[in-house]
Design a protein around this motif. Sequence first.
Motif, PDB file in Angstrom:
ATOM      1  N   ASN A   1       0.843  -1.205   0.000  1.00  0.00           N
ATOM      2  CA  ASN A   1       0.000   0.000   0.000  1.00  0.00           C
ATOM      3  C   ASN A   1       0.872   1.247   0.000  1.00  0.00           C
ATOM      4  O   ASN A   1       0.644   2.194  -0.770  1.00  0.00           O
ATOM      5  CB  ASN A   1      -0.892   0.037   1.250  1.00  0.00           C
ATOM      6  CG  ASN A   1      -2.049  -0.951   1.177  1.00  0.00           C
ATOM      7  OD1 ASN A   1      -2.267  -1.589   0.154  1.00  0.00           O
ATOM      8  ND2 ASN A   1      -2.789  -1.084   2.273  1.00  0.00           N
TER       9      ASN A   1
ATOM     10  N   ALA B   1       2.731   1.745  -3.324  1.00  0.00           N
ATOM     11  CA  ALA B   1       1.811   2.227  -4.372  1.00  0.00           C
ATOM     12  C   ALA B   1       1.316   3.638  -4.062  1.00  0.00           C
ATOM     13  O   ALA B   1       1.145   4.461  -4.966  1.00  0.00           O
ATOM     14  CB  ALA B   1       0.637   1.267  -4.520  1.00  0.00           C
TER      15      ALA B   1
ATOM     16  N   LEU C   1      -2.228 -10.174  -8.765  1.00  0.00           N
ATOM     17  CA  LEU C   1      -3.592  -9.689  -8.524  1.00  0.00           C
ATOM     18  C   LEU C   1      -3.624  -8.679  -7.388  1.00  0.00           C
ATOM     19  O   LEU C   1      -4.380  -7.707  -7.437  1.00  0.00           O
ATOM     20  CB  LEU C   1      -4.531 -10.869  -8.244  1.00  0.00           C
ATOM     21  CG  LEU C   1      -4.797 -11.750  -9.477  1.00  0.00           C
ATOM     22  CD1 LEU C   1      -5.616 -12.983  -9.087  1.00  0.00           C
ATOM     23  CD2 LEU C   1      -5.517 -10.966 -10.575  1.00  0.00           C
TER      24      LEU C   1
ATOM     25  N   ILE D   1      -2.454  -5.460  -8.905  1.00  0.00           N
ATOM     26  CA  ILE D   1      -3.481  -4.865  -9.777  1.00  0.00           C
ATOM     27  C   ILE D   1      -4.606  -4.279  -8.936  1.00  0.00           C
ATOM     28  O   ILE D   1      -5.071  -3.163  -9.181  1.00  0.00           O
ATOM     29  CB  ILE D   1      -3.995  -5.924 -10.777  1.00  0.00           C
ATOM     30  CG1 ILE D   1      -2.926  -6.157 -11.842  1.00  0.00           C
ATOM     31  CG2 ILE D   1      -5.313  -5.478 -11.409  1.00  0.00           C
ATOM     32  CD1 ILE D   1      -3.233  -7.270 -12.803  1.00  0.00           C
ATOM     33  N   SER D   2      -5.016  -5.001  -7.939  1.00  0.00           N
ATOM     34  CA  SER D   2      -6.058  -4.490  -7.049  1.00  0.00           C
ATOM     35  C   SER D   2      -5.619  -3.171  -6.422  1.00  0.00           C
ATOM     36  O   SER D   2      -6.439  -2.301  -6.139  1.00  0.00           O
ATOM     37  CB  SER D   2      -6.342  -5.530  -5.959  1.00  0.00           C
ATOM     38  OG  SER D   2      -7.202  -5.004  -4.987  1.00  0.00           O
ATOM     39  N   LYS D   3      -4.332  -3.014  -6.239  1.00  0.00           N
ATOM     40  CA  LYS D   3      -3.804  -1.792  -5.643  1.00  0.00           C
ATOM     41  C   LYS D   3      -3.449  -0.744  -6.684  1.00  0.00           C
ATOM     42  O   LYS D   3      -2.677   0.180  -6.425  1.00  0.00           O
ATOM     43  CB  LYS D   3      -2.647  -2.134  -4.703  1.00  0.00           C
ATOM     44  CG  LYS D   3      -3.208  -2.857  -3.474  1.00  0.00           C
ATOM     45  CD  LYS D   3      -2.241  -3.264  -2.430  1.00  0.00           C
ATOM     46  CE  LYS D   3      -3.057  -3.827  -1.245  1.00  0.00           C
ATOM     47  NZ  LYS D   3      -2.228  -4.484  -0.247  1.00  0.00           N
ATOM     48  N   GLY D   4      -4.014  -0.915  -7.878  1.00  0.00           N
ATOM     49  CA  GLY D   4      -3.942   0.151  -8.872  1.00  0.00           C
ATOM     50  C   GLY D   4      -2.715   0.136  -9.765  1.00  0.00           C
ATOM     51  O   GLY D   4      -2.541   1.032 -10.589  1.00  0.00           O
TER      52      GLY D   4
ATOM     53  N   TYR E   1     -11.239  -8.918 -17.081  1.00  0.00           N
ATOM     54  CA  TYR E   1     -11.201  -7.663 -16.337  1.00  0.00           C
ATOM     55  C   TYR E   1      -9.787  -7.213 -16.012  1.00  0.00           C
ATOM     56  O   TYR E   1      -9.439  -6.052 -16.191  1.00  0.00           O
ATOM     57  CB  TYR E   1     -12.042  -7.773 -15.066  1.00  0.00           C
ATOM     58  CG  TYR E   1     -13.507  -7.901 -15.387  1.00  0.00           C
ATOM     59  CD1 TYR E   1     -14.219  -6.810 -15.866  1.00  0.00           C
ATOM     60  CD2 TYR E   1     -14.172  -9.111 -15.266  1.00  0.00           C
ATOM     61  CE1 TYR E   1     -15.550  -6.920 -16.205  1.00  0.00           C
ATOM     62  CE2 TYR E   1     -15.519  -9.224 -15.603  1.00  0.00           C
ATOM     63  CZ  TYR E   1     -16.196  -8.124 -16.074  1.00  0.00           C
ATOM     64  OH  TYR E   1     -17.521  -8.228 -16.411  1.00  0.00           O
ATOM     65  N   THR E   2      -8.973  -8.173 -15.526  1.00  0.00           N
ATOM     66  CA  THR E   2      -7.602  -7.780 -15.171  1.00  0.00           C
ATOM     67  C   THR E   2      -6.750  -7.555 -16.413  1.00  0.00           C
ATOM     68  O   THR E   2      -5.719  -6.891 -16.341  1.00  0.00           O
ATOM     69  CB  THR E   2      -6.924  -8.864 -14.302  1.00  0.00           C
ATOM     70  OG1 THR E   2      -6.920 -10.098 -15.034  1.00  0.00           O
ATOM     71  CG2 THR E   2      -7.683  -9.068 -12.996  1.00  0.00           C
TER      72      THR E   2
ATOM     73  N   ARG F   1      -6.751  -5.558 -18.772  1.00  0.00           N
ATOM     74  CA  ARG F   1      -6.315  -4.208 -19.133  1.00  0.00           C
ATOM     75  C   ARG F   1      -5.201  -3.654 -18.263  1.00  0.00           C
ATOM     76  O   ARG F   1      -4.678  -2.572 -18.541  1.00  0.00           O
ATOM     77  CB  ARG F   1      -7.516  -3.245 -19.208  1.00  0.00           C
ATOM     78  CG  ARG F   1      -8.157  -2.872 -17.901  1.00  0.00           C
ATOM     79  CD  ARG F   1      -9.595  -2.391 -18.100  1.00  0.00           C
ATOM     80  NE  ARG F   1      -9.748  -0.949 -18.228  1.00  0.00           N
ATOM     81  CZ  ARG F   1     -10.925  -0.324 -18.299  1.00  0.00           C
ATOM     82  NH1 ARG F   1     -12.053  -1.011 -18.301  1.00  0.00           N
ATOM     83  NH2 ARG F   1     -11.012   0.969 -18.393  1.00  0.00           N
ATOM     84  N   ARG F   2      -4.826  -4.383 -17.212  1.00  0.00           N
ATOM     85  CA  ARG F   2      -3.783  -3.886 -16.306  1.00  0.00           C
ATOM     86  C   ARG F   2      -2.458  -4.634 -16.470  1.00  0.00           C
ATOM     87  O   ARG F   2      -1.550  -4.466 -15.651  1.00  0.00           O
ATOM     88  CB  ARG F   2      -4.260  -3.991 -14.850  1.00  0.00           C
ATOM     89  CG  ARG F   2      -5.639  -3.423 -14.574  1.00  0.00           C
ATOM     90  CD  ARG F   2      -5.758  -1.945 -14.817  1.00  0.00           C
ATOM     91  NE  ARG F   2      -5.017  -1.158 -13.846  1.00  0.00           N
ATOM     92  CZ  ARG F   2      -5.081   0.166 -13.764  1.00  0.00           C
ATOM     93  NH1 ARG F   2      -5.849   0.851 -14.593  1.00  0.00           N
ATOM     94  NH2 ARG F   2      -4.374   0.816 -12.879  1.00  0.00           N
TER      95      ARG F   2
END
Lengths: 551, 551
Positions: free
Chosen positions: B203, B206, B223, B226-229, B253-254, B256-257
């Motif tokens: 956290n 990021a 993941l 990615i969840s953390k932007g 969904y993922t 694009r990251r």
Amino acid sequence: MDNYARIKAAKSEKKADLVIKNAKICDLACHEIYEGDVAVADGVIVGCGSYEGEVEIDAEGGYVMPSFVESHVHIESSMLTPAEFAKLEAAWGVTEVIADPHEIANVAGEDGLEFMINSAQGVPIDIHFMLPSCVPATEFDDAGAVIGAGKTAELMKKYDFFGVGEMMNYVGLLNLVPDVVEKVTTERCVDGHAPLLSGKELNAYAAAGIRTDHECTNEKEALEKISKGMYVMMREGTQSKNIEGLYKAVNPYTLRRFLFCTDDRYLGDVMREGSISNCVKKAVGLGMDSLDALIIACLNPSECYNLGRRGLIAPSYKADMIISRDLTAEHITHVFKDGKLIAKDGKALFETKNADASKVKNSVHIAPVASSDFALEYKKGMPVIEVFPKSLWTKCCETHEREELNLCAVIERHKGTGRMGKCFIKGFDLKGGAIAQTIGHDSHNITVLGDDTASMAAAVNALGTMGGMSVAKGGRAIAYMPLEIAGLMSDKCAEETLCEHDKIISAMGTLEVNSEIDPFMLLSFLSLLVIPSVKISDRGLFDVEKWRFFD
Amino acid sequence: MDNYARIKAAKSEKKADLVIKNAKICDLACHEIYEGDVAVADGVIVGCGSYEGEVEIDAEGGYVMPSFVESHVHIESSMLTPAEFAKLEAAWGVTEVIADPHEIANVAGEDGLEFMINSAQGVPIDIHFMLPSCVPATEFDDAGAVIGAGKTAELMKKYDFFGVGEMMNYVGLLNLVPDVVEKVTTERCVDGHAPLLSGKELNAYAAAGIRTDHECTNEKEALEKISKGMYVMMREGTQSKNIEGLYKAVNPYTLRRFLFCTDDRYLGDVMREGSISNCVKKAVGLGMDSLDALIIACLNPSECYNLGRRGLIAPSYKADMIISRDLTAEHITHVFKDGKLIAKDGKALFETKNADASKVKNSVHIAPVASSDFALEYKKGMPVIEVFPKSLWTKCCETHEREELNLCAVIERHKGTGRMGKCFIKGFDLKGGAIAQTIGHDSHNITVLGDDTASMAAAVNALGTMGGMSVAKGGRAIAYMPLEIAGLMSDKCAEETLCEHDKIISAMGTLEVNSEIDPFMLLSFLSLLVIPSVKISDRGLFDVEKWRFFD
């Protein structure tokens, strides 16, 4: 950007500035919902997990999602100033607005644009103004201002507009009219407006760098535009409602190329149902996955318009967030911008101040009119405009009886030329008076419609120098709603404006009128010369398909 | 930006500059493949459909796809100059490179950066240089240069770097070392490097605005990031190969990251299989959908790094394109940048010129060494580095016999201090000579390893003032490959460099050595103090876990 504060708070080495406790966090990157707290420091999210904050807000199990982006709107259509509009949007979870002030630009040119920018100063949401590209909308319009390519370049620099507003004049662009081509030749974002454009014409429109379109009405059209690299906005305004026709074009791949917008939406609708939240609700109601709808409402427009790090609930992303009891944002309890609470339980928590409107008031320049000015001889077989319920399209009606028609006139109101176009109209079935207004897309001349010329004159004269909306009956004005700002917007707050609008609608209710139409709304589009197929301007009856006035 | 030309060509009112006929067009927005021609004018795609062009190229039914983005690479690891590297990349369909020149920065500081930028001048692909953030990599390193936060700010401005290169010093960042925090406090993109960082530490990392990571080795890690932007790069270099461990984390969904990168890749690998095309092939071979792989290779990095309108075969998008006989780009026939053909049938069509390298040559500053300099007394139970096949990780081995060990030394080579660290190493099993090189991440001091001190001295002395790689046997140098540029890169073309590299590898083959390891590669990482768990620098044996030198 205080990375010390961010890092310390993220590591729980000090309390975060703000923590939302007990949240269901909408993770739009992984397309998941998980439980936790959301910690904010230095205006950005610094972490999700278990956190303590200087300020703590209990989400009570509600959803935390990124706040919304209104991707394309003419604020003037709400009849509110940008400052007042911002309060409504904030209350409904919108913290970024891409606004095209082309209504006021057609009335007041640079003064109008300046007023809009000034009015938006100091509001805690971001209103990004696009520079209107089509002022006037067509070469046949008598608007209050003309903004050519040279002026466009000057204004772009002077006010640092966010981009170029919807290029509606696709005919001019494809025909290489230099003034039009030059306006879209920019490194900034250019919004589009190209209903049903397809094939090589769409290739050409997109090749000119136009990035978005909000005029799609069917899946095939949307998919072609996406295939051609455009972002497609699903519009859900007051009059134009396109989500139902488009939502089936959304699949996991095309998803990232869709946005939501309202374009034109009355304040009453925004107050009751919001703008983008209404789009989310509508889409989900039709069967769209809730998180997909949020991706469209939050993440995609941030990418399309390069709005910076926003659109995810994730570290370093702006703390632009909503707490809602439901996933469709119908019950929003809190809205945050840059980590600051700006709205709570449907009410904005900020006050705004009125911008100086002296240059955009008293925008109506006409001499008083008399009943006799509206005299028009009826002839069998003459071209008459026919209107229809739930549509802005009209057609030319040649079979009619005098008694089923209303008289309509458009009066140039910007330069005091006294120019007036008149015609008969079928479909309003208005009896017992007249209605008039200074809202008339896009030139915003005065449009008046009635069944007796004395009431028509009274309705027009009631508009005064301010402009607005009026109802007359038996040769006397019985109601008038001032729209002080350019004859388009009220200078009052949303509640008062809605109250005044309710009154004018009530007054109109005392006349007889076709119950299937919205008379003021329909009237406001009768002079928009780019919608098929017959329109009326201050120069007379216009044949949209032949692109010229009737003889 | 010539919108007249674009519109005319899109409408087929004039011939396009270039038309690719008979193509299967990869539509990465709608996730479809359709047949047609691709028309180009003014450097951009203006339409797909049926078109005629001034120049027409028959795709013969091949696939037209956007060209690739190499999202993170240290060009120095190819042993080629940026100009020569560009030819290889172009031939393999890469037209955008995000390069972090942190190897040469550690040797030659600003002079090194300037050389890289100059070398890339004039090549027809875009090489975007990031400003290295960790020079030196740790406070224990004796590199040729130190770039602190003040210097970083100065260089950023002077050379307009694209962003800040991978922040490897996550420990320093999370511990709020001011010099580290300041370096990442910028509005520009900051790349990351944070293997296995998780939870609140991730956290914090990021939250400091670090946007990408290329060190993920498993799905869960990817993941979480990615969840953390963050954008997660799937790296497929010469030594580190992570696609297999990560590809299952890709879902609609993922998707694009994710990005692809190579990080460090030898020229031989790039020549044989390409860089990003190899990632595509690898991912598809593992079962990834071909168009998904192309989205990762083309569209996502364009969005992540704001590379402008590229990554789709669609109007107004840059005509940066590949024609390939297959969807995995194994048989690329044509590569276009801005509509110009820059490579054909695996060969770049452009010539480059050598940048002035006078400031970065002769970078080796040591006095000649003698056999006696390498004397090191062996003691039972002394700490010894143990290396393993297919890994850069080492461990401390305390149970060993003298005969199974090699001697290793790291010699400071930038300032002529004469400082030398020595140790014993288990696992190379090298017999009959020595190898030495000036590539030694990240400080790039001289590393030498052998079983007789006379050969070690000969190998080091063979490196001369240029540096490079050498092999010695029986106290005499038997092969030397010069790396004239900072002791890292050849100033020759790819073919000659590969030929010289093959020779040095052949020479090494005349020694006895553990066949399961790549001795030069492993040697080059023995001094990288941030990889667990025992390393050797010019100051001696280093305990990575305790973050200090052995007593």
